[in-house]
Motif scaffolding. Sequence first.
Motif, PDB file in Angstrom:
ATOM      1  N   GLY A  51      -9.438  -8.909  -1.306  1.00 52.33           N
ATOM      2  CA  GLY A  51      -7.993  -8.899  -1.484  1.00 52.33           C
ATOM      3  C   GLY A  51      -7.496  -8.182  -2.725  1.00 52.33           C
ATOM      4  O   GLY A  51      -6.292  -8.153  -2.980  1.00 52.33           O
ATOM      5  N   HIS A  52      -8.409  -7.597  -3.499  1.00 50.49           N
ATOM      6  CA  HIS A  52      -8.058  -6.982  -4.788  1.00 50.49           C
ATOM      7  C   HIS A  52      -8.221  -5.466  -4.672  1.00 50.49           C
ATOM      8  O   HIS A  52      -9.341  -4.963  -4.520  1.00 50.49           O
ATOM      9  CB  HIS A  52      -8.967  -7.548  -5.881  1.00 50.49           C
ATOM     10  N   TRP A  53      -7.113  -4.750  -4.753  1.00 49.17           N
ATOM     11  CA  TRP A  53      -7.117  -3.297  -4.523  1.00 49.17           C
ATOM     12  C   TRP A  53      -6.350  -2.605  -5.646  1.00 49.17           C
ATOM     13  O   TRP A  53      -5.468  -3.197  -6.270  1.00 49.17           O
ATOM     14  CB  TRP A  53      -6.436  -2.976  -3.191  1.00 49.17           C
ATOM     15  N   ILE A  54      -6.697  -1.341  -5.879  1.00 52.86           N
ATOM     16  CA  ILE A  54      -5.904  -0.483  -6.757  1.00 52.86           C
ATOM     17  C   ILE A  54      -5.484   0.760  -5.981  1.00 52.86           C
ATOM     18  O   ILE A  54      -6.201   1.235  -5.096  1.00 52.86           O
ATOM     19  CB  ILE A  54      -6.663  -0.079  -8.040  1.00 52.86           C
ATOM     20  N   VAL A  55      -4.311   1.261  -6.328  1.00 55.38           N
ATOM     21  CA  VAL A  55      -3.769   2.456  -5.672  1.00 55.38           C
ATOM     22  C   VAL A  55      -3.235   3.384  -6.751  1.00 55.38           C
ATOM     23  O   VAL A  55      -2.406   2.978  -7.569  1.00 55.38           O
ATOM     24  CB  VAL A  55      -2.638   2.093  -4.687  1.00 55.38           C
ATOM     25  N   PRO A  79       4.643   2.167 -10.966  1.00 56.63           N
ATOM     26  CA  PRO A  79       3.532   1.355 -10.463  1.00 56.63           C
ATOM     27  C   PRO A  79       3.722  -0.122 -10.798  1.00 56.63           C
ATOM     28  O   PRO A  79       4.372  -0.470 -11.786  1.00 56.63           O
ATOM     29  CB  PRO A  79       2.305   1.942 -11.158  1.00 56.63           C
ATOM     30  N   GLN A  80       3.153  -0.991  -9.945  1.00 58.05           N
ATOM     31  CA  GLN A  80       3.382  -2.423 -10.059  1.00 58.05           C
ATOM     32  C   GLN A  80       2.066  -3.199 -10.002  1.00 58.05           C
ATOM     33  O   GLN A  80       1.066  -2.723  -9.471  1.00 58.05           O
ATOM     34  CB  GLN A  80       4.269  -2.908  -8.897  1.00 58.05           C
ATOM     35  N   ALA A  81       2.107  -4.418 -10.531  1.00 60.30           N
ATOM     36  CA  ALA A  81       1.055  -5.406 -10.297  1.00 60.30           C
ATOM     37  C   ALA A  81       1.627  -6.379  -9.272  1.00 60.30           C
ATOM     38  O   ALA A  81       2.617  -7.058  -9.535  1.00 60.30           O
ATOM     39  CB  ALA A  81       0.689  -6.130 -11.586  1.00 60.30           C
ATOM     40  N   ARG A 108      -3.172  -7.857  -5.450  1.00 58.67           N
ATOM     41  CA  ARG A 108      -4.055  -9.005  -5.191  1.00 58.67           C
ATOM     42  C   ARG A 108      -3.535  -9.765  -3.977  1.00 58.67           C
ATOM     43  O   ARG A 108      -2.337  -9.828  -3.735  1.00 58.67           O
ATOM     44  CB  ARG A 108      -4.119  -9.937  -6.410  1.00 58.67           C
ATOM     45  N   GLY A 109      -4.465 -10.358  -3.230  1.00 60.49           N
ATOM     46  CA  GLY A 109      -4.090 -11.113  -2.037  1.00 60.49           C
ATOM     47  C   GLY A 109      -3.792 -10.239  -0.836  1.00 60.49           C
ATOM     48  O   GLY A 109      -3.229 -10.710   0.158  1.00 60.49           O
ATOM     49  N   LEU A 110      -4.191  -8.964  -0.879  1.00 60.88           N
ATOM     50  CA  LEU A 110      -3.915  -8.047   0.227  1.00 60.88           C
ATOM     51  C   LEU A 110      -4.630  -8.523   1.492  1.00 60.88           C
ATOM     52  O   LEU A 110      -5.803  -8.897   1.450  1.00 60.88           O
ATOM     53  CB  LEU A 110      -4.386  -6.634  -0.125  1.00 60.88           C
ATOM     54  N   ILE A 138       0.837  -1.203   0.000  1.00 62.01           N
ATOM     55  CA  ILE A 138       0.000   0.000   0.000  1.00 62.01           C
ATOM     56  C   ILE A 138       0.872   1.254   0.000  1.00 62.01           C
ATOM     57  O   ILE A 138       0.666   2.193  -0.782  1.00 62.01           O
ATOM     58  CB  ILE A 138      -0.931   0.013   1.238  1.00 62.01           C
ATOM     59  N   MET A 139       1.872   1.288   0.877  1.00 65.53           N
ATOM     60  CA  MET A 139       2.688   2.503   1.026  1.00 65.53           C
ATOM     61  C   MET A 139       3.472   2.823  -0.243  1.00 65.53           C
ATOM     62  O   MET A 139       3.474   3.973  -0.709  1.00 65.53           O
ATOM     63  CB  MET A 139       3.655   2.341   2.201  1.00 65.53           C
ATOM     64  N   LEU A 140       4.153   1.819  -0.809  1.00 65.13           N
ATOM     65  CA  LEU A 140       4.978   2.099  -1.982  1.00 65.13           C
ATOM     66  C   LEU A 140       4.114   2.353  -3.211  1.00 65.13           C
ATOM     67  O   LEU A 140       4.480   3.172  -4.064  1.00 65.13           O
ATOM     68  CB  LEU A 140       5.971   0.965  -2.219  1.00 65.13           C
TER      69      LEU A 140
END
Length: 452
Positions: free
Chosen positions: A77-81, A238-240, A49-51, A36-38
């Motif tokens: 568990g599936h989020w976008i930032v 940004p990453q997946a 995914r899997g958060l 989340i932070m990065l």
Amino acid sequence: MSHGTTPPSPLILVADGPLGGEARVPGDKSISHRAIMLSALAVGRSEIRGLLEGEDVLATAAAMRAMGATVERLGPGHWIVDGVGVGGLLQPQAALDMGNSGTSTRLLMGLVASHPVTATFTGDESLSRRPMGRVIEPLGRMGADITASPGGRLPLILRGAETPLPIRYRLPVASAQVKSAILLAGLNIGAETVVEEPVPTRDHSERMLKGFGADLSAEPLPEGGNRIAIRGWASLKPQALEVPGDPSSAGFPLVAALIVPGSDVLIRGVGQNPTRDGLVRVLSMMGADIELLDPREVGGEPVADIRVRHSALRGIEVPPEVAPSMIDEYPILFVAAALAEGRTVMRGIEELRVKESDRIAAMAAGLRAAGVQVEELPDGLIVNGSGGGPVAGGATVATHLDHRIAMSFAVLSLVSRRPVKVDDRAPIATSFPDFLPLMQRLGAREGQSHEA
């Protein structure tokens, strides 16, 4: 976030027979916080995914939203930032409520320290007892102005530095959280920040910072430990991300299967980072039947499925040097030791006294109440095991608002002649909201205090 405002909800777990089947534990808490932070400091949209969706990680998500990032849940568990970029944190308009999360607090203090914003950090009763001095000291050297409550505790006000300073800092005590706080502060400094750790600690921050594109190097020191250097002002990409299963959470069904006769359980997709695998190594030394199946890599982290069968455990002297790789797993190791043959001696774990509770004192008191012979040491615990037979049980144990204490004694209840009652299940939600349903799927059930 506070657990002190609602009436306690006791928990008793009972096993009428062997545990069996498959389980998937929540996403790794340490990795979830950092994801989340990065992501919030990258430029663009990251997908996770899997958060882990426990209260601690939700506190981190809320804090990053308060400082300008868009953090949205699309499904379980599936989020976008959508990140604001390094240097782009905004002034939060209200206090950042960290709930029970020491990780959120220390890492976010590092982030804020090198940004020209002011943040007030608050937490629940348990977190407000935990000293923050080990992170206040180096962040102060970097230019942050921190006004804490007596004893270096929350609530505290952190005024980030207008012109933060790079430092070279040797950790007096090995701590992944303090190391990470300094590295995160170094992200917004246009020079090299160096941290030296006396022994290796979990390296999730280093792995993920590199994955996001930070200029970071790590090398072993001749005298042991590591030297980690970060050069700031990198543009994080940004990453997946896929978060592996949390090895700390896996410890509870894992030890339950080891100590309940006849059990055979498979735990899917658990992180096997070598800085986090101490529990499996120590239990194997005690004679545990544990197999690692289908080893693979997920998001830069080693992962495997864990098959565990009921085993006759034997007491050992646990090497103190494994402590950093399993510091959060000691409470459930104490439970495994209570069922072993002979004495298990665990030293070098004084850090447990300043966790969500004094975990050495809390576990010693609960184990004694349940009929286990223990000897408390300043830096550890000696447990005299039952030799595999059930313990007496029949006690109500105090969790002290600590999720790991609660889950550890729920597992001990499975092998007690009379049930062990956990005084309050509420803290479990901070890290493992699905703990009770998962244990029920494996064959445990919720019991009553009058059961024999």
